[in-house]
Design an enzyme around this catalytic site. Sequence first.
Site, PDB file in Angstrom:
ATOM      1  N   HIS A 183      21.443 -11.452  16.141  1.00 28.17           N
ATOM      2  CA  HIS A 183      20.321 -12.259  16.625  1.00 28.17           C
ATOM      3  C   HIS A 183      20.715 -12.841  17.986  1.00 28.17           C
ATOM      4  O   HIS A 183      21.817 -13.363  18.137  1.00 28.17           O
ATOM      5  CB  HIS A 183      20.009 -13.388  15.630  1.00 28.17           C
ATOM      6  CG  HIS A 183      18.661 -13.988  15.833  1.00 28.17           C
ATOM      7  ND1 HIS A 183      18.364 -14.801  16.911  1.00 28.17           N
ATOM      8  CD2 HIS A 183      17.517 -13.885  15.119  1.00 28.17           C
ATOM      9  CE1 HIS A 183      17.085 -15.167  16.819  1.00 28.17           C
ATOM     10  NE2 HIS A 183      16.556 -14.627  15.745  1.00 28.17           N
ATOM     11  N   GLU A 193       6.060 -12.955  17.675  1.00 25.17           N
ATOM     12  CA  GLU A 193       7.516 -12.833  17.831  1.00 25.17           C
ATOM     13  C   GLU A 193       7.826 -11.597  18.658  1.00 25.17           C
ATOM     14  O   GLU A 193       6.952 -10.737  18.867  1.00 25.17           O
ATOM     15  CB  GLU A 193       8.210 -12.785  16.462  1.00 25.17           C
ATOM     16  CG  GLU A 193       8.171 -14.146  15.768  1.00 25.17           C
ATOM     17  CD  GLU A 193       8.992 -14.232  14.502  1.00 25.17           C
ATOM     18  OE1 GLU A 193       9.691 -13.266  14.153  1.00 25.17           O
ATOM     19  OE2 GLU A 193       8.916 -15.285  13.853  1.00 25.17           O
ATOM     20  N   ARG A 252      14.872  -7.178  19.856  1.00 30.08           N
ATOM     21  CA  ARG A 252      16.068  -7.976  19.601  1.00 30.08           C
ATOM     22  C   ARG A 252      17.334  -7.280  20.085  1.00 30.08           C
ATOM     23  O   ARG A 252      18.268  -7.916  20.578  1.00 30.08           O
ATOM     24  CB  ARG A 252      16.143  -8.209  18.090  1.00 30.08           C
ATOM     25  CG  ARG A 252      17.118  -9.225  17.689  1.00 30.08           C
ATOM     26  CD  ARG A 252      16.986  -9.517  16.219  1.00 30.08           C
ATOM     27  NE  ARG A 252      15.861 -10.383  15.937  1.00 30.08           N
ATOM     28  CZ  ARG A 252      15.512 -10.767  14.706  1.00 30.08           C
ATOM     29  NH1 ARG A 252      16.196 -10.339  13.677  1.00 30.08           N
ATOM     30  NH2 ARG A 252      14.489 -11.568  14.524  1.00 30.08           N
ATOM     31  N   HIS A 278      23.409 -11.191  12.150  1.00 29.16           N
ATOM     32  CA  HIS A 278      22.221 -11.755  11.508  1.00 29.16           C
ATOM     33  C   HIS A 278      21.726 -10.925  10.329  1.00 29.16           C
ATOM     34  O   HIS A 278      21.291 -11.480   9.321  1.00 29.16           O
ATOM     35  CB  HIS A 278      21.112 -11.841  12.574  1.00 29.16           C
ATOM     36  CG  HIS A 278      19.840 -12.454  12.099  1.00 29.16           C
ATOM     37  ND1 HIS A 278      19.774 -13.746  11.606  1.00 29.16           N
ATOM     38  CD2 HIS A 278      18.573 -11.970  12.046  1.00 29.16           C
ATOM     39  CE1 HIS A 278      18.518 -14.028  11.280  1.00 29.16           C
ATOM     40  NE2 HIS A 278      17.777 -12.957  11.515  1.00 29.16           N
ATOM     41  N   ARG A 290      15.558  -3.569  13.491  1.00 28.28           N
ATOM     42  CA  ARG A 290      14.478  -4.174  12.699  1.00 28.28           C
ATOM     43  C   ARG A 290      13.578  -5.056  13.566  1.00 28.28           C
ATOM     44  O   ARG A 290      14.049  -5.842  14.381  1.00 28.28           O
ATOM     45  CB  ARG A 290      15.098  -5.027  11.591  1.00 28.28           C
ATOM     46  CG  ARG A 290      14.102  -5.747  10.723  1.00 28.28           C
ATOM     47  CD  ARG A 290      14.815  -6.500   9.618  1.00 28.28           C
ATOM     48  NE  ARG A 290      15.659  -7.562  10.106  1.00 28.28           N
ATOM     49  CZ  ARG A 290      15.258  -8.789  10.365  1.00 28.28           C
ATOM     50  NH1 ARG A 290      13.994  -9.137  10.205  1.00 28.28           N
ATOM     51  NH2 ARG A 290      16.114  -9.701  10.806  1.00 28.28           N
TER      52      ARG A 290
HETATM   53  C1  SIN Z   1      13.917 -15.638  13.402  1.00 26.08           C
HETATM   54  O1  SIN Z   1      13.245 -16.565  12.970  1.00 26.08           O
HETATM   55  O2  SIN Z   1      14.203 -15.481  14.571  1.00 26.08           O
HETATM   56  C2  SIN Z   1      14.457 -14.626  12.430  1.00 26.08           C
HETATM   57  C3  SIN Z   1      13.410 -13.707  12.038  1.00 26.08           C
HETATM   58  C4  SIN Z   1      13.999 -12.453  11.507  1.00 26.08           C
HETATM   59  O3  SIN Z   1      15.214 -12.265  11.493  1.00 26.08           O
HETATM   60  O4  SIN Z   1      13.211 -11.587  11.127  1.00 26.08           O
END
Ligand code: SIN
Length: 507
Positions: A221, A104, A267, A326, A361
């Site tokens: 998000h 990620e 993010r 988010h 985060r």
């Molecule tokens: C996501 O699946 O993009 C969310 C993951 C997160 O907020 O840590």
Amino acid sequence: MVGSGIAGLCAALDAAPRARVALLTKGSLDDGCSRWAQGGIAAALGDDDSSEQHYQDTVAAGRGLCHPEAVRVLVEEGPARIRQLVDWGVGFDTQDGRLLLAREAAHSRARVVHARGDGTGLEVETALIARLRKTDVTVVEHAHVDRLLVDAMGRCAGVDWWDVARGVEHRFTAPAVLLATGGAARLWPNSTNPASATGDGVALAFAVGAEVAGMEFVQFHPTALAVEGAPRFLISEAMRGEGAVVVNASGRRFLFDADSRGELAGRDVVSRAIWDELRDSGSSQVYLDCSRVDSVSTRFPAIHRMCAEHGIDIARELVPIAPAAHYVIGGVRSDLCGATSVAGLYACGEVASSGVHGANRLASNSLLESLVFGHRAAVSALHDTAEAPRTTVAEPVLDVAAGTDDADAWQRMSAALWEGAGIVRSASGLQQALDVCREAAVAGAATRSGRRLEAAATTASLVCEAALRREETRGCHIRSDHPRSSDEWHGDLVMHSHRGAQLDHHI
Ligand code: SIN
């Protein structure tokens, strides 16, 4: 125990063999926010990974405000907590008997375990609830906690809670109370969170003098579904990790203008770049192109299903997306054991500010935080209360008919937060939002039925006040009138109901 997301469930399971535990949840046991988590849980489990590497990625994302000792605990204890979940029956996705690890954004390694493709929260909650049902934990559903009780020594001694179905108030006294009430991101109109995420826990703790920290840091998000009339459904970051790309209306991958990591930048960077693109183009969405993701409909079945319901085939068509509120990084200030500044009161999960996230985060560190600090909070609460009297249930103390919330005040507050305390903020917008939230808190306090509004507005006011005070841009707190980070602000903004706000400098 207040709250039934993954933090509350884990803490209850850890405490159950050694104490009499009551778990209160404001909805039903299975509608906590964690259930909505898609991406997964980050932990250094891969052969090419280490807790040191996970530590480095986490503190880099946190833009100087992570608490190093809290991050160490997070990354070093994380793998054991994942193994505990496996022992408790959680079916993570595997290949040839090994856990599958996804990449990620802002992680330098593939380290995110997941389940049911994009149904990690659902799988974990289902397994934990099944296990909880076999314990003698007293579960009280549809119980809205109105206030925390504090004894003459200043120790948290229980809760008053409202039985939503019967319109009756009750009291639980207890030697320790653990808040795991989740976040507040549903206060913003465009949000990936369920209706329950309105910040009750922060307001409850603040009211009894607990310190609250980091409230200015609200994470937006970057990729929520942006179709008119549809909820802002989360389109997991894991999709970008698997090759999905963000394009504008002309098909251009504009994220590289902001960061050489493009789709895999942090993010905060990606949300800001999309926000700028929307402002410059006057459009209300950009697009996620998932055509490069292998087996996209089976790897991401829930996203595939939701988009299909809105007429979008993610394997072939562009998915309209825009940022949405988010995750609220700030919360009730807690130490390495989940203890707050009020004796007998513990906090874990999104309601807490444990210091692991800093100003931004890292993806999939939040469920990990819930597991690690939920466990630690349960262990320390047990230790703390070993000699204390047992939980007792008193008779109802109040009996008042339930009314309805003030829908207009909720809506005004929500709109003001999006306008003034959204992705990009300024002093004037924040001041306007703060005024609206304070008015809503006063309106809520006037009636029994307005208590949820009062709590939500208190939490929202803390966000606006903290964001107004922090005169810099750092992580997900972006100020158009203070566009740079400043050493002067290198610390936690701590708020207290009597002492006001102060900056606790990091060394
Ligand atoms: C996501 O699946 O993009 C969310 C993951 C997160 O907020 O840590």
